[in-house]
Design a protein around this motif. Structure first.
Motif, PDB file in Angstrom:
ATOM      1  N   PHE A 158       3.503  15.796   2.331  1.00 36.64           N
ATOM      2  CA  PHE A 158       2.964  14.679   1.561  1.00 36.64           C
ATOM      3  C   PHE A 158       3.843  14.373   0.347  1.00 36.64           C
ATOM      4  CE2 PHE A 158       0.218  13.036  -1.854  1.00 36.64           C
ATOM      5  CZ  PHE A 158      -0.228  11.869  -1.248  1.00 36.64           C
ATOM      6  N   GLU A 159       4.290  15.405  -0.358  1.00 33.35           N
ATOM      7  CA  GLU A 159       5.150  15.195  -1.521  1.00 33.35           C
ATOM      8  C   GLU A 159       6.491  14.595  -1.109  1.00 33.35           C
ATOM      9  OE1 GLU A 159       5.309  18.972  -3.444  1.00 33.35           O
ATOM     10  OE2 GLU A 159       3.226  18.854  -4.176  1.00 33.35           O
ATOM     11  N   THR A 179       0.021   7.747   0.188  1.00 34.03           N
ATOM     12  CA  THR A 179       0.712   8.007  -1.073  1.00 34.03           C
ATOM     13  C   THR A 179       0.224   7.067  -2.169  1.00 34.03           C
ATOM     14  OG1 THR A 179       2.511   6.553  -0.357  1.00 34.03           O
ATOM     15  CG2 THR A 179       2.773   8.912   0.038  1.00 34.03           C
ATOM     16  N   ASN A 225       8.827   7.184  -0.692  1.00 30.28           N
ATOM     17  CA  ASN A 225       8.058   5.939  -0.714  1.00 30.28           C
ATOM     18  C   ASN A 225       7.520   5.572   0.665  1.00 30.28           C
ATOM     19  OD1 ASN A 225       6.870   3.807  -2.132  1.00 30.28           O
ATOM     20  ND2 ASN A 225       8.574   2.418  -1.709  1.00 30.28           N
ATOM     21  N   SER A 273       5.909  10.970  -0.455  1.00 31.87           N
ATOM     22  CA  SER A 273       5.764  10.242  -1.720  1.00 31.87           C
ATOM     23  C   SER A 273       7.120   9.962  -2.347  1.00 31.87           C
ATOM     24  CB  SER A 273       4.891  11.048  -2.686  1.00 31.87           C
ATOM     25  OG  SER A 273       3.588  11.224  -2.180  1.00 31.87           O
ATOM     26  N   GLY A 306       2.408   7.505   3.822  1.00 35.61           N
ATOM     27  CA  GLY A 306       1.578   8.693   3.715  1.00 35.61           C
ATOM     28  C   GLY A 306       1.799   9.619   4.889  1.00 35.61           C
TER      29      GLY A 306
END
Length: 215
Positions: free
Chosen positions: A170-171, A203, A177, A174, A180
């Motif tokens: 997930f990070e 995100t 961009n 993010s 998700g």
């Protein structure tokens, strides 16, 4: 005495490929799960498309059950396998190194299929066998074998997954961009409903496009 001629063995009837299967839908969450029961995939920003392959016949159903095979004929034709299959996935356009829904809509509006890509992430039916009661990991394993074993290339891609901590993917999504991730229970069957076995974590916690087009 005339020889007795044995009747040929009865031919097994060919399995009839089902029609459109209502898709399994992910439940929106604010953070990803973690631990062994889960795998995690990038959430693609495109059209959900269910491919039906039955010999030379191809269909490409939208999430709402409309057959858009003419709009996605390049992808349907590229999924060149013998036999039968029903594959769940997402049609996308890659723009500036990420999937872009606006660019996808523009290409479809022009009837341009040159940039269309299909990320296959689930397998519901294979050669007469309904796979929906199998576990998520088992279905993905068969899907990868199907794609690799038939040497399918671009625009067909197998949707890779990350095991373990979903927060890590997930990070990364993010930072890049991306829209998700989708987290999936490894032991869950496929159900035509919105389920807790699939979590979508965005995100940006808002829906930018109509929900009926999303995963």
């Amino acid at each position: 005495m005339a020889k007795r001629i044995k009747a040929p063995p009865a031919k097994r009837p060919e399995a009839v490929l089902p029609g459109f299967i209502s898709p399994q839908l992910a439940t929106l969450k604010t953070k990803p799960p973690s631990g062994a029961p889960w795998i995690h995939e990038i959430k693609y920003d495109g059209y959900r498309v269910q491919l039906h392959i039955d010999g030379d016949t191809r269909k490409a159903f939208t999430r709402n059950g409309h057959n858009w095979v003419e709009r996605f004929s390049a992808i349907a034709g590229a999924f060149n396998i013998p036999g039968q299959a029903i594959v769940d996935g997402e049609v996308v356009v890659i723009h500036e190194e990420r999937t872009n829904f606006s660019e996808l809509q523009a290409d479809l509006g022009r009837g341009d299929q040159d940039r269309l890509i299909y990320f296959a992430f689930d397998l519901l039916w294979l050669d007469g066998q309904d796979l929906r009661k199998m576990s998520q990991l088992a279905r993905k394993g068969l899907l990868k074998e199907l794609i690799d074993g038939n040497n399918l290339k671009e625009p067909i891609f197998y949707s890779e997954h990350h095991e373990g901590d979903g927060q890590e993917l997930f990070e990364a999504a993010s930072r890049l961009n991306y829209e998700g991730i989708v987290s999936k229970r490894v032991d869950a069957p496929y159900r035509s409903d919105r389920v807790e076995a699939w979590h979508k974590i965005k995100t940006v916690q808002r829906e930018k496009f109509p929900e009926n087009l999303r995963v």
